[in-house]
Motif scaffolding. Structure first.
Motif, mmCIF file in Angstrom:
data_model
loop_
_atom_site.group_PDB
_atom_site.id
_atom_site.type_symbol
_atom_site.label_atom_id
_atom_site.label_comp_id
_atom_site.label_asym_id
_atom_site.label_seq_id
_atom_site.Cartn_x
_atom_site.Cartn_y
_atom_site.Cartn_z
ATOM 1 N N ARG A 31 0.823 -1.206 0.000
ATOM 2 C CA ARG A 31 0.000 0.000 0.000
ATOM 3 C C ARG A 31 0.859 1.259 0.000
ATOM 4 N N ALA A 35 1.043 4.371 -2.841
ATOM 5 C CA ALA A 35 0.815 5.772 -2.480
ATOM 6 C C ALA A 35 2.060 6.629 -2.653
ATOM 7 N N ALA A 40 -2.470 8.845 -5.876
ATOM 8 C CA ALA A 40 -3.222 7.696 -5.382
ATOM 9 C C ALA A 40 -4.331 8.172 -4.449
ATOM 10 N N GLU A 42 -7.897 6.651 -2.081
ATOM 11 C CA GLU A 42 -8.693 5.526 -1.616
ATOM 12 C C GLU A 42 -10.073 5.617 -2.248
ATOM 13 N N ILE A 62 -7.378 1.147 -3.878
ATOM 14 C CA ILE A 62 -6.581 2.343 -4.106
ATOM 15 C C ILE A 62 -6.579 2.600 -5.608
ATOM 16 N N ARG A 64 -4.987 4.749 -8.668
ATOM 17 C CA ARG A 64 -3.751 5.477 -8.945
ATOM 18 C C ARG A 64 -3.792 5.975 -10.381
ATOM 19 N N VAL A 75 -7.185 -3.199 -1.830
ATOM 20 C CA VAL A 75 -6.359 -2.955 -0.656
ATOM 21 C C VAL A 75 -5.853 -4.284 -0.102
#
Length: 154
Positions: A31, A35, A40, A42, A62, A64, A75
């Protein structure tokens, strides 16, 4: 005999705790890597079936931004490849709504839901206000010649 059984049970328990800790650490590192590169957010995603059947299950993930595509990763998973790729070219946002009380329990708090069509793929994305603003800005910032349709009420 009882001592040997107790030692075996303790070893199995220690191994299970170690495996659970390694799984947790690997998901946390994955994760963080997603990020780290920026862009990125949620967001939860569920697939809508074109035949009009029951929608899929909400999955926390997530999103991106990578150029002209939004790569969505679960996730709780180990794949490095995205589960869904939503392309900005030809994208159509057809609906925007608040979650129903039945589905709100499975989503992050204070999210809005948008329905997005990318060719044959129709999904719903549930995002917080700042993520939604970023998504809509990403759509509106499409280069000239990219057909993007925004239909939901603002």
């Amino acid at each position: 005999m009882a001592e040997q059984l107790a030692l075996d049970a303790g070893g199995v328990l220690a191994a299970l705790v170690l495996v659970a800790a390694l799984l947790y650490v690997s998901m946390a590192v994955r994760r963080r890597l997603f990020a780290r590169g920026g862009g990125a957010v949620e967001c939860s995603l569920r697939v809508l079936h074109p035949e009009g059947g029951a929608p899929g299950v909400w999955r926390l993930g997530i999103g991106r931004y990578k150029g002209d595509a939004l790569h969505w990763h679960r996730v709780f998973g180990f794949r490095s490849r995205p589960r869904q790729v939503i392309h900005r070219r030809g994208l159509s946002v057809t609906n925007r709504r608040e979650p129903d009380p039945d589905e709100a329990d499975g989503l992050l708090p204070d999210v809005s839901i948008i329905e997005v069509r990318d060719g044959d793929l129709t999904v719903e994305l549930a995002m917080g206000a700042s993520a939604m603003t970023g998504f809509l800005a990403w759509l509106e910032a499409a280069p000239p010649g990219f057909p993007v349709e925004l239909h939901p009420p603002e």
